[in-house]
Motif scaffolding. Structure first.
Motif, short mmCIF file in Angstrom:
data_model
loop_
_atom_site.label_atom_id
_atom_site.label_comp_id
_atom_site.label_asym_id
_atom_site.label_seq_id
_atom_site.Cartn_x
_atom_site.Cartn_y
_atom_site.Cartn_z
N MET A 5 0.71 -1.16 -0.27
CA MET A 5 -0.33 0.07 0.15
C MET A 5 0.91 0.92 -0.16
N ARG A 6 0.25 2.64 -1.25
CA ARG A 6 1.21 3.57 -0.68
C ARG A 6 0.79 4.39 0.14
N PHE A 7 1.76 5.24 0.41
CA PHE A 7 1.80 6.20 1.23
C PHE A 7 0.78 7.22 0.94
N HIS A 8 -0.22 8.36 1.98
CA HIS A 8 -0.61 9.16 1.74
C HIS A 8 0.03 10.24 1.94
N GLU A 9 0.56 11.50 0.88
CA GLU A 9 1.20 12.45 0.91
C GLU A 9 0.45 13.85 1.18
N PHE A 10 1.50 14.57 1.97
CA PHE A 10 1.24 15.81 2.31
C PHE A 10 2.34 16.43 2.62
N GLU A 11 1.53 18.25 2.08
CA GLU A 11 3.00 18.74 1.80
C GLU A 11 3.16 19.96 2.83
N SER A 12 4.49 20.24 3.56
CA SER A 12 4.58 21.06 4.01
C SER A 12 4.14 22.50 3.73
N ARG A 13 4.04 23.36 4.33
CA ARG A 13 3.98 25.31 3.10
C ARG A 13 5.65 25.67 3.05
N ARG A 14 6.49 24.91 3.60
CA ARG A 14 7.84 25.83 2.97
C ARG A 14 8.31 25.04 2.17
N PHE A 15 7.81 23.49 1.47
CA PHE A 15 7.97 22.82 0.71
C PHE A 15 6.88 22.97 -0.69
N SER A 16 5.96 23.67 -0.82
CA SER A 16 4.79 24.13 -1.59
C SER A 16 5.72 25.57 -2.26
N ARG A 17 6.18 26.37 -1.05
CA ARG A 17 6.66 27.70 -2.10
C ARG A 17 7.39 27.23 -2.88
N ALA A 18 8.76 26.25 -1.81
CA ALA A 18 9.63 25.74 -2.81
C ALA A 18 9.88 25.65 -4.30
N TYR A 19 8.86 24.77 -4.09
CA TYR A 19 8.00 23.36 -5.01
C TYR A 19 7.88 23.74 -6.53
N LYS A 20 7.14 25.82 -5.87
CA LYS A 20 6.54 26.19 -6.85
C LYS A 20 7.71 26.96 -7.56
N LYS A 21 8.82 27.11 -7.58
CA LYS A 21 9.57 28.14 -7.94
C LYS A 21 10.86 27.19 -8.69
N LEU A 22 10.77 25.92 -8.51
CA LEU A 22 11.39 24.93 -9.27
C LEU A 22 11.64 25.02 -10.65
N PRO A 23 12.73 24.91 -11.10
CA PRO A 23 12.65 25.00 -13.06
C PRO A 23 12.26 23.50 -13.71
#
Length: 92
Positions: A1-19
């Motif tokens: 069974m796969r894991f359920h994914e969650f994102e921290s706010r820090r991760f979300s902000r950095a993710y949006k800026k990645l090429p």
């Protein structure tokens, strides 16, 4: 069974800026971690419970920080970024 994914706010902000080239590699790495969360190195001290997985994209090293709970099948993406100042942002 796969894991359920969650994102921290820090991760979300950095993710949006990645090429796009980094995002492509990141998604592959995230799939690896979802299949085996113990693949990363667990940190000690103040960062206990945080796992770090290192990967390279075009000669640049990136770190993916995450935590997981195997009983609840929950994984939380904590941070993503280059090695420079990574741990400083993770602590703060």
């Amino acid at each position: 069974m796969r894991f359920h994914e969650f994102e921290s706010r820090r991760f979300s902000r950095a993710y949006k800026k990645l090429p796009k080239i980094v995002l492509s590699a990141l998604h592959d790495v995230m799939d690896l971690v979802l299949d085996n969360p113990n693949i990363g190195a667990e940190k000690r001290g103040d960062l206990k419970g945080i796992y770090i997985f290192k990967f390279k994209v075009a000669r640049n090293e990136f770190l993916l920080g995450y935590s997981f709970n195997s009983d609840k099948k929950k994984i939380t993406w904590e941070a993503i970024g280059p090695h420079e100042n990574f741990y400083r942002t993770l602590k703060g």
